[in-house]
Design a protein around this motif. Structure first.
Motif, short mmCIF file in Angstrom:
data_model
loop_
_atom_site.label_atom_id
_atom_site.label_comp_id
_atom_site.label_asym_id
_atom_site.label_seq_id
_atom_site.Cartn_x
_atom_site.Cartn_y
_atom_site.Cartn_z
N TYR A 59 23.04 -90.90 -14.54
CA TYR A 59 24.42 -91.00 -14.07
C TYR A 59 24.78 -89.82 -13.19
O TYR A 59 24.29 -88.70 -13.39
N ALA A 60 25.67 -90.06 -12.24
CA ALA A 60 26.27 -88.96 -11.50
C ALA A 60 27.14 -88.16 -12.46
O ALA A 60 27.76 -88.71 -13.38
N ASP A 61 27.21 -86.85 -12.26
CA ASP A 61 28.00 -85.99 -13.14
C ASP A 61 29.46 -86.44 -13.19
O ASP A 61 30.11 -86.34 -14.23
N SER A 62 29.96 -86.95 -12.08
CA SER A 62 31.37 -87.31 -11.99
C SER A 62 31.75 -88.51 -12.85
O SER A 62 32.93 -88.75 -13.10
N VAL A 63 30.76 -89.28 -13.31
CA VAL A 63 31.06 -90.48 -14.09
C VAL A 63 30.50 -90.43 -15.51
O VAL A 63 30.73 -91.35 -16.30
N LYS A 64 29.76 -89.39 -15.84
CA LYS A 64 29.17 -89.28 -17.18
C LYS A 64 30.26 -89.32 -18.25
O LYS A 64 31.29 -88.66 -18.13
N GLY A 65 30.02 -90.13 -19.27
CA GLY A 65 30.99 -90.26 -20.35
C GLY A 65 32.06 -91.30 -20.09
O GLY A 65 32.81 -91.66 -21.00
N ARG A 66 32.13 -91.80 -18.85
CA ARG A 66 33.14 -92.81 -18.51
C ARG A 66 32.51 -94.14 -18.11
O ARG A 66 33.06 -95.20 -18.38
N PHE A 67 31.36 -94.08 -17.43
CA PHE A 67 30.68 -95.29 -16.96
C PHE A 67 29.42 -95.52 -17.78
O PHE A 67 28.75 -94.58 -18.20
N THR A 68 29.09 -96.80 -17.95
CA THR A 68 27.86 -97.17 -18.65
C THR A 68 27.15 -98.27 -17.88
O THR A 68 27.76 -99.31 -17.59
N ILE A 69 25.88 -98.03 -17.57
CA ILE A 69 25.07 -99.05 -16.91
C ILE A 69 24.21 -99.73 -17.97
O ILE A 69 23.70 -99.09 -18.90
N SER A 70 24.05 -101.04 -17.85
CA SER A 70 23.24 -101.78 -18.81
C SER A 70 22.63 -103.00 -18.14
O SER A 70 23.11 -103.45 -17.09
N ARG A 71 21.58 -103.53 -18.76
CA ARG A 71 20.94 -104.73 -18.25
C ARG A 71 21.36 -105.93 -19.08
O ARG A 71 21.62 -105.82 -20.27
N GLY A 72 21.39 -107.08 -18.43
CA GLY A 72 21.67 -108.30 -19.14
C GLY A 72 20.44 -108.83 -19.83
O GLY A 72 19.35 -108.28 -19.69
N VAL A 78 22.42 -106.61 -13.97
CA VAL A 78 22.82 -105.29 -14.41
C VAL A 78 24.34 -105.22 -14.36
O VAL A 78 24.99 -105.87 -13.53
N TYR A 79 24.90 -104.44 -15.28
CA TYR A 79 26.35 -104.28 -15.37
C TYR A 79 26.72 -102.81 -15.26
O TYR A 79 25.92 -101.93 -15.59
N LEU A 80 27.94 -102.57 -14.80
CA LEU A 80 28.50 -101.23 -14.80
C LEU A 80 29.87 -101.30 -15.45
O LEU A 80 30.81 -101.84 -14.86
N GLN A 81 29.96 -100.80 -16.66
CA GLN A 81 31.23 -100.73 -17.38
C GLN A 81 31.90 -99.42 -16.99
O GLN A 81 31.33 -98.34 -17.20
N MET A 82 33.08 -99.53 -16.42
CA MET A 82 33.80 -98.35 -15.94
C MET A 82 35.08 -98.20 -16.72
O MET A 82 35.96 -99.07 -16.66
N ASN A 83 35.18 -97.10 -17.46
CA ASN A 83 36.37 -96.81 -18.27
C ASN A 83 37.06 -95.55 -17.77
O ASN A 83 36.46 -94.76 -17.02
N SER A 84 38.27 -95.36 -18.18
CA SER A 84 39.05 -94.17 -17.81
C SER A 84 38.99 -93.94 -16.30
O SER A 84 38.73 -92.82 -15.83
N LEU A 85 39.24 -94.97 -15.56
CA LEU A 85 39.12 -94.89 -14.11
C LEU A 85 40.15 -93.95 -13.50
O LEU A 85 41.30 -93.85 -13.99
#
Length: 123
Positions: A59-72, A78-85
Motif C-alpha cells: 500500500y501507499a503510505d497515504s492509504v495504509k490503514g484506510r484502504f484494503t485490496i483483496s481478490r475475489g 480484485v477489489y479496493l475497499q476505501m474507508n475514511s475517505l
C-alpha cells in the motif's frame, strides 16, 4: 483480447466509504498481479495498492490503514475497499493487470490498464 474493467466509483462525503471492483478477462492464462493506481488533476499517476497471485499486498503510505485490496473468488477480480475517505483521495482510479498470455507456443507477460473510474470525496 484482454479487457480490464473497473467499476464502483462515485461521489462520497469525507469520512465515507466506497468499494471499487476490477475484472480482467479475455484469453488470460494466469494473472501475476493486479494493482490500483490513481491520478489526481495536475498530478502524476501513483500506485495505491497492489496484490500478487500469492496474496501479498502493498500500500501507499497515504492509504495504509484506510484502504484494503483483496481478490475475489475468481482470481481475475480484485477489489479496493476505501474507508475514511478524504478530499485528497479524489482522483481517477485505474486498475492494472499483469497477465500471462499463451502466444505461439510459449507464454508472454503483458500489462493491461482499465479505463478508470472517478472517485470524488467532497461535502
Amino acid at each position: 483480447q484482454v479487457q480490464v474493467v473497473e467499476s464502483g466509483g462515485g461521489l462520497v462525503q469525507p469520512g465515507g466509504s466506497l468499494r471499487l471492483s476490477c475484472a480482467a478477462s479475455g484469453g488470460i492464462f494466469s494473472i501475476n498481479a493486479m494493482d490500483w493506481y490513481r491520478q489526481a488533476p495536475g498530478k502524476e499517476r501513483e500506485l495505491v495498492a497492489a496484490i500478487t497471485s500469492y496474496g501479498s499486498t502493498n500500500y501507499a503510505d497515504s492509504v495504509k490503514g484506510r484502504f484494503t485490496i483483496s481478490r475475489g473468488n475468481a482470481k481475475n477480480t480484485v477489489y479496493l475497499q476505501m474507508n475514511s475517505l478524504k478530499p485528497e483521495d479524489t482522483a481517477v482510479y485505474y486498475c492494472s493487470a499483469d497477465v500471462e498470455l499463451r502466444y505461439e507456443g510459449t507464454y508472454i507477460s503483458k500489462l493491461y490498464w482499465g479505463q478508470g473510474t472517478q472517485v470524488t470525496v467532497s461535502s
